[in-house]
Design a protein around this motif. Structure first.
Motif, PDB file in Angstrom:
ATOM      1  N   ARG A 157       4.915   6.870   9.105  1.00 37.40           N
ATOM      2  CA  ARG A 157       5.190   6.631   7.693  1.00 37.40           C
ATOM      3  C   ARG A 157       5.797   7.867   7.052  1.00 37.40           C
ATOM      4  NH1 ARG A 157       2.434   7.822   3.087  1.00 37.40           N
ATOM      5  NH2 ARG A 157       0.631   8.570   4.264  1.00 37.40           N
ATOM      6  N   GLN A 158       5.313   9.048   7.442  1.00 33.67           N
ATOM      7  CA  GLN A 158       5.819  10.285   6.853  1.00 33.67           C
ATOM      8  C   GLN A 158       7.313  10.460   7.135  1.00 33.67           C
ATOM      9  OE1 GLN A 158       3.050   9.968   8.602  1.00 33.67           O
ATOM     10  NE2 GLN A 158       1.416  10.530   7.175  1.00 33.67           N
ATOM     11  N   ARG A 211       0.818  -1.204   0.000  1.00 29.72           N
ATOM     12  CA  ARG A 211       0.000   0.000   0.000  1.00 29.72           C
ATOM     13  C   ARG A 211       0.853   1.254   0.000  1.00 29.72           C
ATOM     14  NH1 ARG A 211      -4.272   2.384   4.458  1.00 29.72           N
ATOM     15  NH2 ARG A 211      -5.236   3.875   3.024  1.00 29.72           N
ATOM     16  N   PHE A 212       1.956   1.201   0.737  1.00 27.53           N
ATOM     17  CA  PHE A 212       2.847   2.351   0.827  1.00 27.53           C
ATOM     18  C   PHE A 212       4.161   2.033   0.103  1.00 27.53           C
ATOM     19  CE2 PHE A 212       0.309   2.377   4.791  1.00 27.53           C
ATOM     20  CZ  PHE A 212      -0.447   3.522   4.532  1.00 27.53           C
ATOM     21  N   LEU A 213       4.947   3.058  -0.105  1.00 28.29           N
ATOM     22  CA  LEU A 213       6.188   2.910  -0.846  1.00 28.29           C
ATOM     23  C   LEU A 213       7.114   1.875  -0.218  1.00 28.29           C
ATOM     24  CD1 LEU A 213       8.254   3.822  -2.994  1.00 28.29           C
ATOM     25  CD2 LEU A 213       8.972   5.619  -1.390  1.00 28.29           C
ATOM     26  N   ASP A 248      -0.911   5.257  10.157  1.00 26.59           N
ATOM     27  CA  ASP A 248       0.326   5.752   9.546  1.00 26.59           C
ATOM     28  C   ASP A 248       1.532   5.622  10.474  1.00 26.59           C
ATOM     29  OD1 ASP A 248      -0.958   6.330   7.235  1.00 26.59           O
ATOM     30  OD2 ASP A 248      -1.150   8.471   7.594  1.00 26.59           O
ATOM     31  N   ARG A 249       1.581   4.541  11.258  1.00 30.14           N
ATOM     32  CA  ARG A 249       2.706   4.323  12.166  1.00 30.14           C
ATOM     33  C   ARG A 249       3.121   2.860  12.088  1.00 30.14           C
ATOM     34  NH1 ARG A 249       5.085   7.416  15.821  1.00 30.14           N
ATOM     35  NH2 ARG A 249       6.296   6.461  17.497  1.00 30.14           N
ATOM     36  N   PHE A 250       4.447   2.632  12.057  1.00 34.98           N
ATOM     37  CA  PHE A 250       4.970   1.280  11.911  1.00 34.98           C
ATOM     38  C   PHE A 250       5.814   0.903  13.127  1.00 34.98           C
ATOM     39  CE2 PHE A 250       4.317   2.814   7.603  1.00 34.98           C
ATOM     40  CZ  PHE A 250       3.685   1.739   6.999  1.00 34.98           C
ATOM     41  N   GLY A 251       5.842  -0.419  13.408  1.00 36.86           N
ATOM     42  CA  GLY A 251       6.651  -0.937  14.498  1.00 36.86           C
ATOM     43  C   GLY A 251       6.985  -2.394  14.260  1.00 36.86           C
ATOM     44  N   CYS A 252       7.842  -2.964  15.105  1.00 35.61           N
ATOM     45  CA  CYS A 252       8.288  -4.351  14.958  1.00 35.61           C
ATOM     46  C   CYS A 252       7.114  -5.319  15.139  1.00 35.61           C
ATOM     47  CB  CYS A 252       9.390  -4.657  15.970  1.00 35.61           C
ATOM     48  SG  CYS A 252       9.915  -6.387  15.961  1.00 35.61           S
ATOM     49  N   SER A 253       6.911  -6.198  14.162  1.00 37.12           N
ATOM     50  CA  SER A 253       5.803  -7.157  14.229  1.00 37.12           C
ATOM     51  C   SER A 253       6.005  -8.173  15.344  1.00 37.12           C
ATOM     52  CB  SER A 253       5.667  -7.889  12.885  1.00 37.12           C
ATOM     53  OG  SER A 253       5.426  -6.993  11.841  1.00 37.12           O
ATOM     54  N   SER A 274       5.335  -3.690  10.714  1.00 44.81           N
ATOM     55  CA  SER A 274       3.957  -3.656  10.236  1.00 44.81           C
ATOM     56  C   SER A 274       3.240  -2.477  10.879  1.00 44.81           C
ATOM     57  CB  SER A 274       3.230  -4.963  10.575  1.00 44.81           C
ATOM     58  OG  SER A 274       3.225  -5.177  11.979  1.00 44.81           O
ATOM     59  N   THR A 275       2.020  -2.234  10.422  1.00 46.47           N
ATOM     60  CA  THR A 275       1.237  -1.105  10.928  1.00 46.47           C
ATOM     61  C   THR A 275       0.832  -1.357  12.378  1.00 46.47           C
ATOM     62  OG1 THR A 275       0.382  -0.723   8.712  1.00 46.47           O
ATOM     63  CG2 THR A 275      -0.787   0.317  10.529  1.00 46.47           C
TER      64      THR A 275
END
Length: 584
Positions: free
Chosen positions: A352-353, A307-309, A329-334, A324-325
């Motif tokens: 994400r930004q 979905r994102f770059l 719009d925030r990611f962290g360790c799955s 993963s999400t």
């Protein structure tokens, strides 16, 4: 001349003896000794099915054959090389092209007839074996026995029957594991998330299925496919078999699960194996129904696309797992979220930004370089010239065809004057006249283009605007473009490692791996040679990617620069070519 020979040996499963490999090699050596061949190597695949060529031993054999390292391959039988009809034919063609013969102890020298007949027989054997195995498993399931594998909470029993044969497939409840199953059901029914349950179990050191770590997918699984602890109906005394079938992808050799219609399921009641009471099971199903989000098959497929770059490219620097999400719009360790901090302590997230910005800001600055504007102008002129030449060639072809049509019409008129019946030439004349009018119309609406290319004085500004628009579009969710595909193809991974900041808060240090890192490093090194100062972010990229160019030879630099140019062609230059083609 003494032939160079190699030996290939294989056995199918862990249930067979590993000494089978040694026995095959010994017999093949004896065959080579009788023929006076020199053994120059052996290739082995242990506990590997012959239904696919995706085996390390057979792959090495094919590679060495292409390099002409031996003259003949010796094997016990043709089915040791492969049981798949298409695979054995492809292998035979590969070895024959390399000038390599195949000799087996069972069939002798292999030729096209062996490939056709034995290949068909081996394929039929596999199909018949699969049908018999499936029939046997179904009979076991209908008797309440295990149809293969085992569920967490049970122990598979093996005992000697009255007839002296070993009885397999019987199960009994493992009380220690059954207590964990009841705890999982109760916790979920009381509102605890699968993530939280997995975290607690891992913190307490409780081993999961197959002695692995607990994960949210292990607990929740897929309700439609009956996977996961919460969806296994054996816990309420119902043994469900044949929910899905497996087909092998011929390109990769990997199995893919396909759900079977419910009418084909085999369901057997095994009340003695019930662990969860019906009331608790119903509470769990009710909560699952309340959290279910109905989506169409198309929407489910769309979710699998990046979905994102940078989706799927970010890896945790602590455990190596994916990011993963974890919020909007925030990611962290799955692993940290799904399995708990006992497995991975990295709880630092990143928006994400910020993640995309730290990569795209440098990329944007590099693409704004004046040298690249020069490249852009050269490509623009070359494309204009190519289109103009194609236009001139097309007009010349049409003019030549028109001249030929006029001559053919004159020939028909002469034939008519010489006494040829009109009805015989009428249709041909009408066809020629129609095509003549069409060509005249097309030539009248087109003109010979001016091949002189004049550069607009603000072309650099236009280029900068287009690049900025491209960079902005890369950050838009669900946006597909050639530029996005090109950039993702240049990134191997981005490793995110938590580091303390001055305020004692944790931040993520990003390390870029892949061709894009090398491209940026080369560009930053060029700036250093010219005396230009680097920003702290540029310094970070250079340090993280420096290993790609430190001491690199010319071919590596050329490869990276070639990838950089390809990126330009697929993104920034595409707009000009599209405009030119539409104008033409």
């Amino acid at each position: 001349m003494t032939l160079r020979a190699v030996i290939y040996a294989r056995y199918s499963s862990d249930l067979q003896s590993a000494s089978s490999i040694e026995d095959q090699i010994r017999l093949c050596r004896e065959r080579a000794a009788r023929a006076g061949w020199q053994i120059v190597g052996t290739y082995e695949d242990a506990a590997t099915s012959g239904a696919s060529l995706m085996r390390p031993g057979i792959q090495r054999l094919q590679q060495d054959a292409r390099e002409r390292r031996f003259d003949v391959v010796i094997s016990e039988a043709l089915d040791r090389l492969s049981r798949n009809q298409a695979d054995i034919a492809a292998l035979y063609q590969t070895l024959t092209f390399a000038g390599t013969a195949i000799e087996t102890l069972a069939e002798g020298r292999i030729d096209e007839m062996h490939i056709g007949l034995k290949g068909t027989m081996n394929a039929l054997f596999l199909k018949d074996l699969a049908a018999k195995t499936r029939r046997g498993l179904r009979g076991r399931v209908e008797k309440g026995k295990s149809g293969g594998g085992n569920a967490f909470g049970y122990t598979v029993l093996r005992h000697m029957g009255e007839d002296g044969e070993v009885r397999r497939g019987d199960r009994q409840i493992n009380e220690d594991e059954a207590a964990i199953v009841r705890r999982i059901f109760t916790a979920y029914a009381d509102g605890m998330s699968p993530n939280r349950i997995a975290d607690q179990l891992n913190r307490e050191g409780i081993p999961g299925p197959r002695a692995g770590k607990w994960d949210k997918s292990t607990i929740h699984g897929n309700p439609k496919r009956g996977t996961g602890v919460l969806n296994n109906e054996i816990y309420i005394g119902r043994l469900v078999w044949n929910r899905q079938s497996f087909v092998k992808d011929p390109a990769t050799g990997k199995r893919q699960a396909r759900p079977n219609p419910e009418s084909e399921w085999i369901i057997t009641d095994v009340p003695e194996l019930r662990i969860i009471d019906q009331a608790l099971w119903d509470r769990v199903k009710t909560r699952q129904e309340g959290r279910k989000i109905e989506q169409t098959d198309r929407e489910a497929w769309e979710r699998r696309k990046p979905r994102f770059l940078l989706t799927g490219l970010v890896k945790c620097g602590c455990c190596g797992g994916g990011f993963s999400t974890i919020g909007k719009d925030r990611f962290g360790c799955s692993n940290s979220r799904n399995k708990g901090t006992w497995v991975c302590s990295n709880r630092t997230g990143i928006t994400r930004q910020e993640l995309e910005g730290r990569i795209l800001s440098i990329l944007s600055e590099r693409l704004m370089d004046p040298e690249l504007v020069k490249v852009f102008a050269e490509e623009y002129i070359a494309e204009r010239n190519r289109l103009a030449a194609a236009h001139v060639d097309d007009r010349a072809v049409k003019e030549k065809e028109l001249t030929k049509l006029i001559k053919e019409q004159d020939a028909l008129v002469n034939a008519l004057l010489s006494g040829l019946p009109p009805e015989r030439i009428k249709a041909k004349m009408e066809q020629l006249e129609a095509r003549q009018k069409q060509l005249e119309r097309e030539l009248a609406t087109t003109s010979v283009p001016n091949t002189t290319v004049r550069l607009h004085p603000r072309m650099a500004d236009t280029y900068h605007d287009r690049i900025q628009a491209m960079i902005t579009a890369l950050s838009e969710p669900d946006r597909e473009s050639e530029a996005r595909k090109a950039i993702r193809g240049l990134i191997e991974k981005i490793v995110a490692t938590p580091v303390p900041t001055k305020g004692k808060r944790m931040a993520l240090d990003l390390t870029l791996h892949g061709d894009l890192a090398g491209i940026l490093a080369l560009s930053l090194n060029a700036d250093r040679l010219s005396g230009q100062q680097k920003t702290s972010c540029e310094q970070e990229v250079e340090e993280s990617a420096g290993f790609l160019v430190a001491g690199a030879c010319n071919h590596l630099k050329l490869r990276l620069l070639s990838a950089y140019r390809a990126l330009l062609e697929q993104s920034a230059l595409a707009w000009s070519r599209g405009l030119l083609r539409s104008a033409a």
